[in-house]
Design an enzyme around this catalytic site. Structure first.
Site, mmCIF file in Angstrom:
data_model
loop_
_atom_site.group_PDB
_atom_site.id
_atom_site.type_symbol
_atom_site.label_atom_id
_atom_site.label_comp_id
_atom_site.label_asym_id
_atom_site.label_seq_id
_atom_site.Cartn_x
_atom_site.Cartn_y
_atom_site.Cartn_z
ATOM 1 N N ASP A 74 17.102 1.625 -13.433
ATOM 2 C CA ASP A 74 18.886 1.606 -14.010
ATOM 3 C C ASP A 74 19.080 -0.436 -13.191
ATOM 4 O OD1 ASP A 74 17.187 1.100 -11.123
ATOM 5 O OD2 ASP A 74 18.619 1.429 -9.936
ATOM 6 N N GLU A 139 16.016 2.601 -9.003
ATOM 7 C CA GLU A 139 15.694 1.524 -7.208
ATOM 8 C C GLU A 139 16.737 0.506 -6.638
ATOM 9 O OE1 GLU A 139 14.016 -1.853 -5.540
ATOM 10 O OE2 GLU A 139 16.271 -1.746 -6.606
HETATM 11 ZN ZN LIG Z 1 15.401 -5.488 -9.597
#
Ligand SMILES: [Zn+2]
Length: 382
Positions: A74, A139
Site C-alpha cells: 500500500d 502497513e
Molecule cells: Zn513504508
C-alpha cells in the site's frame, strides 16, 4: 544471473507505481507480482483479507535457515495532485531521480526484493536455506497484513527478517512502537448560567491530560537507541455552543513507545488516571484502538553486519547502523522473537516518503536489486 535488463527493472517499478494501492487495492499489486514471479517459475500465493486486499507469499530454496523478506504493497494518498511536478502515478525521470507516489515508500524496495528472488532462483540459488517473501497490505494504516502473516504462523520458522522500507544506505534494527488512544468524557448539558444543573464534560479531560503529560513527559526512562517515549494529544473535541455546558468531550492521543516504557505500561498508567478521575464522579472511558509494539534487536547482528559490508561497496562509504523513527510491520512480524534476533530494515529510498514529489534515486534502486541478492545468499550461507 541477470534475468532483467535495467530497462525491464525500471518497467516493473513503473507498473507497480501505476497501481493506485492507496491503503487498499493491494490485490492488484499482489496479482501483478504473482504473475511476474510465475513467469519465472516461482509460485506465489495470494492470501485475501477482503475483496480488494490480499497479502502475497512466495518462497525459493528449501530448509533452514529461513530468511523472511517483507515489504508493504500500500501507499499513502498523493495529497494535492496539483502540487506535484508530474502525475504521481506515472513514474517520471528527472536528473537521475524517479518520481511517483509510493516509489520510495516502498514500491522500489518491494520490486527490488522480488527481482532479487527471481534472479537468484534463475541462477539455482539459494544453495542452502529458504527465502520467503511476505508482501503485506495496510502497513500505512492498521498493519493488518503483517498481523495476518503472524497469526497464520508464517513467521514461526523464520530465522532472520529483512524489511525493505526506505532507509537508503542506513541500517535499522530498532524502532519505537505506536499507540492511538481515544478518551470520551460524558457530562450533562445545561445553560452556562446554571452550570450546577449540568456536568462539564471537558473538565475531566483537561485534568486527565495534564496529569498524563506529567506522567509521560517527565520520566527518566529512555532507550539508548530510541530515546524517550513521546506522548501527544493530537485531537480534542468538546461542546457545541459557547453558552452551554458541554455534554460530551473527546481527546485522541498518539504515543510512541520504547521497550523501557512499553505499550502495556502505558495502558496501565492511563487506566489508572482514568480510574482516579472517575472516582471523583467523572465518566470517562478509554479506547486503545491501535497498538504496535516497539522493536529492538541488537544493532550488530548476522544480517546487519552483512548488510553494512555489502552496502558499503555500493554506497562508497560506511553504512551506519541507527534507530528508525517510524513503525514498521516488524511490530507484528517479530512478536515473541525476543531481543536477540537478526532483523534489519534496509531498502532503497530516502526521506521523501509521504511527501509531494516523492522520489527514489534511479541508480540506488538498481543497485538494491543486486545488493539484495548478495545479502540474501551470504546470510543463508553464513
Ligand atoms: Zn513504508
Amino acid at each position: 544471473m541477470a534475468v532483467f535488463t535495467d530497462e525491464q527493472k525500471l518497467q516493473i517499478l513503473t507498473d507497480l507505481v501505476a497501481i493506485r494501492s492507496v491503503n487498499d487495492h493491494e490485490t492488484d499489486v499482489a496479482t501483478y507480482l504473482q504473475q511476474l514471479l510465475g513467469q519465472h517459475d516461482i509460485q506465489a500465493q495470494l492470501v485475501p483479507l477482503s475483496d480488494s486486499r490480499a497479502n502475497l507469499i512466495a518462497e525459493i530454496g528449501s530448509g533452514h535457515p529461513v530468511l523472511g523478506v517483507s515489504g508493504h504493497m500500500d501507499v499513502v494518498a498523493p495529497g494535492d495532485v496539483n502540487a506535484w511536478s508530474s502525475d504521481p502515478f506515472q513514474v517520471t525521470a528527472r536528473a537521475g531521480k524517479l518520481y511517483g507516489r509510493g516509489i520510495t515508500d516502498m514500491k522500489a524496495g518491494l520490486a527490488a526484493l522480488v527481482i532479487a528472488m527471481i534472479e537468484l532462483h534463475a541462477a539455482g540459488q539459494p544453495a542452502k536455506g529458504t527465502i520467503r517473501l511476505m508482501a503485506t497490505v495496510g502497513e500505512e494504516v492498521g498493519e493488518t497484513g503483517s498481523e495476518a502473516f503472524y497469526e497464520a504462523g508464517h513467521m514461526d520458522d523464520v530465522d532472520g527478517l529483512l524489511i525493505g522500507e526506505p532507509t537508503g544506505y542506513h541500517i535499522f534494527s530498532a524502532h519505537k512502537g505506536s499507540m492511538d488512544v481515544k478518551l470520551t468524557s460524558q457530562g450533562k448539558a445545561a445553560h452556562s448560567s446554571m452550570p450546577e444543573l449540568g456536568q462539564n464534560a471537558i473538565d475531566p479531560l483537561l485534568s486527565l491530560l495534564g496529569q498524563a503529560n506529567e506522567a509521560f513527559r517527565k520520566t527518566d526512562r529512555a532507550n539508548a537507541a530510541l530515546g524517550k517515549l513521546t506522548f501527544n494529544t493530537t485531537v480534542f473535541n468538546g461542546g457545541d455552543q459557547v453558552n452551554s455546558i458541554p455534554a460530551v468531550a473527546t481527546a485522541e492521543m498518539n504515543i510512541r513507545t520504547i521497550p523501557e516504557f512499553d505499550n502495556a505500561t502505558v495502558t496501565q498508567v492511563l487506566q489508572q488516571l482514568v480510574t482516579q478521575e472517575n472516582e471523583q464522579g467523572s465518566r470517562v472511558t478509554m479506547d486503545i484502538y491501535m497498538s504496535q509494539s516497539p522493536v529492538e534487536e541488537p544493532k550488530d547482528n548476522a544480517l546487519s553486519d552483512l548488510a553494512a559490508t555489502i552496502g558499503a561497496t555500493y554506497a562508497g562509504e560506511l553504512v551506519p547502523k541507527l534507530a528508525l523513527p517510524a513503525v514498521t510491520d516488524a511490530s507484528n512480524l517479530l512478536k515473541n522473537k525476543g531481543h536477540n534476533y537478526p532483523f534489519i530494515v534496509f531498502g532503497p529510498g530516502n526521506e521523501t516518503a509521504h511527501q509531494v514529489d516523492e522520489y527514489v534515486d534511479r541508480q540506488m534502486y538498481l543497485d538494491f536489486t543486486e545488493l539484495y541478492q548478495k545479502l540474501m545468499t551470504s546470510y543463508l550461507e553464513d
